[in-house]
Design an enzyme around this catalytic site. Structure first.
Site, short mmCIF file in Angstrom:
data_model
loop_
_atom_site.label_atom_id
_atom_site.label_comp_id
_atom_site.label_asym_id
_atom_site.label_seq_id
_atom_site.Cartn_x
_atom_site.Cartn_y
_atom_site.Cartn_z
N GLU A 170 0.82 -1.21 0.00
CA GLU A 170 0.00 0.00 0.00
C GLU A 170 0.86 1.27 0.00
O GLU A 170 1.83 1.38 0.74
CB GLU A 170 -0.90 0.00 1.23
CG GLU A 170 -1.82 1.20 1.36
CD GLU A 170 -2.57 1.23 2.68
OE1 GLU A 170 -3.58 1.97 2.75
OE2 GLU A 170 -2.17 0.54 3.63
N CYS A 229 -5.73 -2.62 2.97
CA CYS A 229 -5.35 -2.50 4.37
C CYS A 229 -6.54 -2.66 5.33
O CYS A 229 -7.00 -3.77 5.55
CB CYS A 229 -4.59 -1.21 4.60
SG CYS A 229 -3.59 -1.23 6.11
N LYS A 264 -10.45 2.69 -1.41
CA LYS A 264 -10.54 2.10 -0.07
C LYS A 264 -11.84 2.52 0.62
O LYS A 264 -12.16 3.70 0.72
CB LYS A 264 -9.33 2.53 0.75
CG LYS A 264 -9.19 1.87 2.10
CD LYS A 264 -7.85 2.27 2.72
CE LYS A 264 -7.58 1.63 4.05
NZ LYS A 264 -6.21 1.97 4.55
#
Length: 299
Positions: A49, A159, A122
């Site tokens: 990431e 994540c 995200k």
């Protein structure tokens, strides 16, 4: 029952390296490791990431918004498109996206011919000491997506998304055959004795096993120090990137300090057959899951 006479094998790779705060150095490191993964036979290669620089979200600093770039004509994505086409590999590319007045933690999926298949933004944005992402990122608006690449249909999340079983299930319900999670996680600035690495891995192993799909996780390593108005903030990223098989077993793993190129091979048709025969999707009861659409369990 195994699929009769069919084998659809894919080799996946997870990269792990320490980032400096120099974009050109980090992108060059990523390219070097992508080439190494390709030399090991990898078809789909995951980079960690926000690999272009330090994990800047340790601090709330206005100047760090300058690191964001528009998705269109993004220089690192363009470079990885050329690399993917040259090597014939799939590369998900994480980046800090500027979209007019919005900012996202995004990832572009580059197919093996260099085609940009689109982006995922995200969805779950953390906010805690050392991981102050809500200051920088809007919640993603793409929803959970899957991407049909040359080698497999893949689901990619980022994540903090990896802690939510709903995200993994949503991607597999849409046909994802492999899950990918680029990550930046390590020590907790407010409690240097807190070590979440085993919890982090077990959560994702559960996603692999519950959905009967392989899973690839890539994390960075090294100590990064960011200056804040209250003094320096420090995170030591614990690496331990891994690849899990469809029963949640770890088939390849890195340590917490070393640069790594992990690879593992999977027969997707055999896994599909086992997923079908195990019955976890046949026996689902969506009519009973409406409570998942609430915040507090009250319908």
């Amino acid at each position: 029952m195994e699929t009769e006479g069919r084998r659809r094998e894919v080799v996946v790779s997870s990269l792990q390296f320490a980032c400096s705060d120099d974009i050109s150095t980090n992108v060059a490191a990523a390219e070097r490791l992508v080439r190494e993964a390709h030399a090991k036979g990898a078809n789909i290669i995951l980079i960690q990431e926000l690999f272009e620089g330090y994990y800047f979200c340790q601090a709330q600093r206005e100047d760090f918004f300058k690191r964001a770039k528009p998705y269109k004509n993004h220089p690192t994505i363009a470079r990885m498109q050329k690399l993917a086409k040259e090597l014939g590999v799939v590369i998900p590319v994480s980046f800090f996206e500027e979209a007019n007045t919005a900012h996202y933690n995004s990832i572009a999926i580059i197919d093996a011919d260099g085609t940009d298949l689109g982006i995922y933004r995200k969805s779950h944005i953390p906010d805690g000491p050392g991981y102050q992402e809500k200051f920088y990122f809007n919640p993603g608006d793409t929803g959970f997506k899957v991407f049909q690449t040359k080698f497999a249909k893949i689901g990619v999340a980022i994540c903090w998304d990896q802690w939510f079983p709903e995200a993994a299930r949503a991607m597999v319900l849409q046909g994802a055959e492999i899950l990918f999670y680029p990550t930046a996680i390590g020590s907790e600035p407010q409690d240097q004795g807190l070590d979440s690495r085993d919890h982090w891995r077990r959560v994702m192993q559960g996603h692999a096993g519950a959905n009967v799909v392989p899973l690839v996780a890539s994390n960075r390593i090294g100590k990064e120090i960011i200056e804040t108005e209250h003094g320096p903030s420090q995170i030591t990223f614990y690496g331990t990137s891994f690849i899990a098989g469809p029963t949640g077993e770890i088939v390849a793993e890195a340590d917490d300090k070393s640069e790594a190129v992990l690879v593992a091979q999977f027969d997707l048709d055999m896994i599909k057959s086992k997923r079908q025969s195990w019955g976890v999707f046949r026996d689902r009861r969506p009519d009973l899951y409406k409570v998942l659409l609430t915040m507090d369990g009250n319908l």
